[in-house]
Design an enzyme around this catalytic site. Structure first.
Site, PDB file in Angstrom:
ATOM      1  N   SER A  63      19.820 -45.173 -25.899  1.00 24.17           N
ATOM      2  CA  SER A  63      20.196 -45.734 -27.352  1.00 24.17           C
ATOM      3  C   SER A  63      21.475 -46.306 -26.437  1.00 24.17           C
ATOM      4  CB  SER A  63      20.829 -45.080 -28.378  1.00 24.17           C
ATOM      5  OG  SER A  63      20.282 -46.092 -29.630  1.00 24.17           O
ATOM      6  N   LYS A  66      21.980 -49.799 -25.833  1.00 20.80           N
ATOM      7  CA  LYS A  66      22.796 -51.045 -26.121  1.00 20.80           C
ATOM      8  C   LYS A  66      24.443 -51.105 -25.756  1.00 20.80           C
ATOM      9  CE  LYS A  66      20.073 -49.309 -30.335  1.00 20.80           C
ATOM     10  NZ  LYS A  66      19.297 -48.254 -30.190  1.00 20.80           N
ATOM     11  N   SER A 123      23.584 -47.388 -34.646  1.00 17.49           N
ATOM     12  CA  SER A 123      22.625 -47.374 -33.688  1.00 17.49           C
ATOM     13  C   SER A 123      21.352 -47.884 -33.712  1.00 17.49           C
ATOM     14  CB  SER A 123      22.561 -45.895 -32.667  1.00 17.49           C
ATOM     15  OG  SER A 123      22.339 -46.308 -30.819  1.00 17.49           O
ATOM     16  N   LYS A 225      29.268 -44.477 -26.359  1.00 19.58           N
ATOM     17  CA  LYS A 225      27.422 -44.613 -27.303  1.00 19.58           C
ATOM     18  C   LYS A 225      26.871 -43.435 -26.974  1.00 19.58           C
ATOM     19  CE  LYS A 225      24.630 -47.006 -29.403  1.00 19.58           C
ATOM     20  NZ  LYS A 225      24.199 -45.950 -29.012  1.00 19.58           N
TER      21      LYS A 225
END
Length: 478
Positions: A63, A66, A123, A225
């Protein structure tokens, strides 16, 4: 890579900073013990590499993908192509993405701002795909845009295939490239960067918390993140600013969310004092002719968990070849939706009944073989972190626990935990999800439980709060 003055392009793992004559033994040990591990810490004001371990070895981003999806969204906002209140349509393709997800329905819409918040907190894979389709016209075209932007930012070893990070063997990155992207987000979009510091936001009746457990815990941390799939391990990019100093750190391939977070805490504690208070911090300049990773170079550097000649040969894409026809490796994705309404209020959930409920609730196809598919939820850290399948629950939390259900299949037990944690909000804040296998063979059940409660009252009260949300449960002492 970084500006020529910063000299970041020439930095290698030999740039490891040693404070007070002591190397970071924990980091080195983690690297030697874990072939997936890679890490780097950059002085965000000068570009100096304060620490690195396998910084240019190829890894799966999960993720962290992203971050680039959000970068392109910020870029479109700054260019005036979209506004925060612009509505993003949700296609059937986007709505059908596996968790983690917001749960948006096909044909519905959400604002750009809601989409950004959903990406940086939950997420959400469904929202990432919706944004990609909206900004790029199609998922494949957006993947091309992502990779081209990576090249322009000097991320020479990163290739994107989708907007969310679900498994695809051609979607790879490095710790150094992720540090560059983290710095670029801070440097290029200071007016939007605060979104990464979002602790929670409300969407409909949901209050959604951030997966980043260092926010509000480690002094100076302001984002960025997390990411997880089985293939990638536990990933984290972190920005921290304190006492006039600023660093960006990257940890890839952690063995668990807790181990990854602890590693990052130690890196920040050791290397923040070594960062400079001077420097403009203007380190990432876009270029049109950044070098790209060649297939031959990739074949020599792909790490053990990404090692295949076929993968290496495809790394020139998407600029120089066709996008793969597959969106991501479907055989490695678990359809992990879970029912927590009255239809699953019994303590034992049968496979057929659960599958039927999933079709009703989510309006998506549930493969008949879903129970046999490996767990590969992107960013599904809470349901994996404390997992135990021991019948004695030796590694499970002691004391008072909450059980939310039992199922003949481990995957479904994980799904129950993931769904309950998403809906539970404050009731499960700080709780530790885990499973316990009991019985043998065809009689085996997997109990889905939460632990970590300080006493009976806390466990009982949490269970009461869950019941108000339609989640069946009961409290007991482990």
């Amino acid at each position: 890579m970084f500006s020529r003055a910063a000299g970041f392009a020439a930095a290698t793992s030999r740039s490891l900073f040693v404070a007070g004559g002591l190397a970071l033994a924990v980091s080195a040990g983690a690297a030697h013990a874990n072939p997936k591990y890679a890490g780097i810490v950059i002085d965000a004001k000068t570009g100096k590499v304060l620490y690195s371990e396998a910084p240019d070895d190829l890894r799966y981003p999960a993720s962290l993908t992203k971050m680039m999806t959000v970068y392109l969204t910020f870029e479109a906002l700054e260019a005036g192509k979209i506004r925060k209140d612009t509505l993003v349509p949700v296609s059937k393709n986007a709505a059908a993405e596996p968790p983690s997800k917001l749960g948006v329905r096909p044909g519905s819409k959400l604002t750009v701002e809601q989409a950004i918040q959903a990406l940086v907190t939950r997420s959400a894979n469904d929202v990432a795909t919706a944004l990609g389709e909206f900004l790029g016209g199609s998922e494949d075209r957006f993947a091309r845009m992502m990779t081209q932007k990576a090249r322009a930012l000097g991320m020479t070893r990163t290739v994107y295939r989708n907007a969310h990070g679900l498994p695809n063997t051609a979607q790879v990155t490095t710790a150094r490239d992720q540090a560059r992207l983290g710095l670029a987000l801070r440097q290029h979009f200071p007016q939007y960067y605060a979104y990464f510091n979002t602790r929670s936001f409300r969407y409909g009746k949901q209050t959604i918390g951030n997966h980043n457990r260092l926010l509000g815990v480690v002094r100076g941390v302001d984002g960025i993140k997390t990411g997880y799939t089985r293939a990638s391990g536990f990933n984290l990019v972190t920005s921290a600013q304190a006492d006039g100093r600023s660093v960006v750190g990257v940890v890839l391939g952690g063995r668990s969310g807790g181990a990854r977070d602890q590693q990052m805490k130690q890196l920040i504690a050791r290397y923040m004092p070594a960062a400079s208070r001077r420097g403009g911090g203007n380190l990432i300049a876009e270029t049109a002719d950044a070098p790209t990773l060649t297939a031959s170079a990739a074949a020599n550097t792909v790490s053990a968990n990404v090692a295949s000649v076929e993968t290496a040969r495809s790394l020139d894409l998407p600029e120089n070849g066709p996008i793969p026809t597959y969106r991501y490796e479907e055989s490695r994705i678990e359809t992990a939706y879970a029912a927590t309404t009255s239809e699953s209020s019994t303590r034992v959930v049968g496979k057929d009944a659960l599958a039927a409920t999933l079709r009703i609730q989510r309006n998506v196809a549930v493969p008949a073989a879903a129970p046999e598919i490996a767990v590969e939820q992107d960013d599904a850290e809470p349901a994996v972190d404390a997992l135990t399948t021991s019948s004695t629950a030796a590694s499970a939390p002691s004391g008072w626990v909450i059980q939310i259900g039992a199922t003949p299949d481990r995957v479904q037990a994980l799904a129950l935990l993931d769904r309950a944690q998403d809906r539970g909000g404050k009731a499960l804040r700080g709780a530790q999800p885990f499973t316990v296998a009991v019985g043998n063979g065809s009689e085996q059940l997997y109990r889905a439980r939460f632990g970590g409660f300080s006493g009976q009252d806390n466990a009982v009260n949490a269970c009461k709060a869950l019941k108000k949300k339609g989640i069946a449960c009961w409290a007991s002492q482990q």
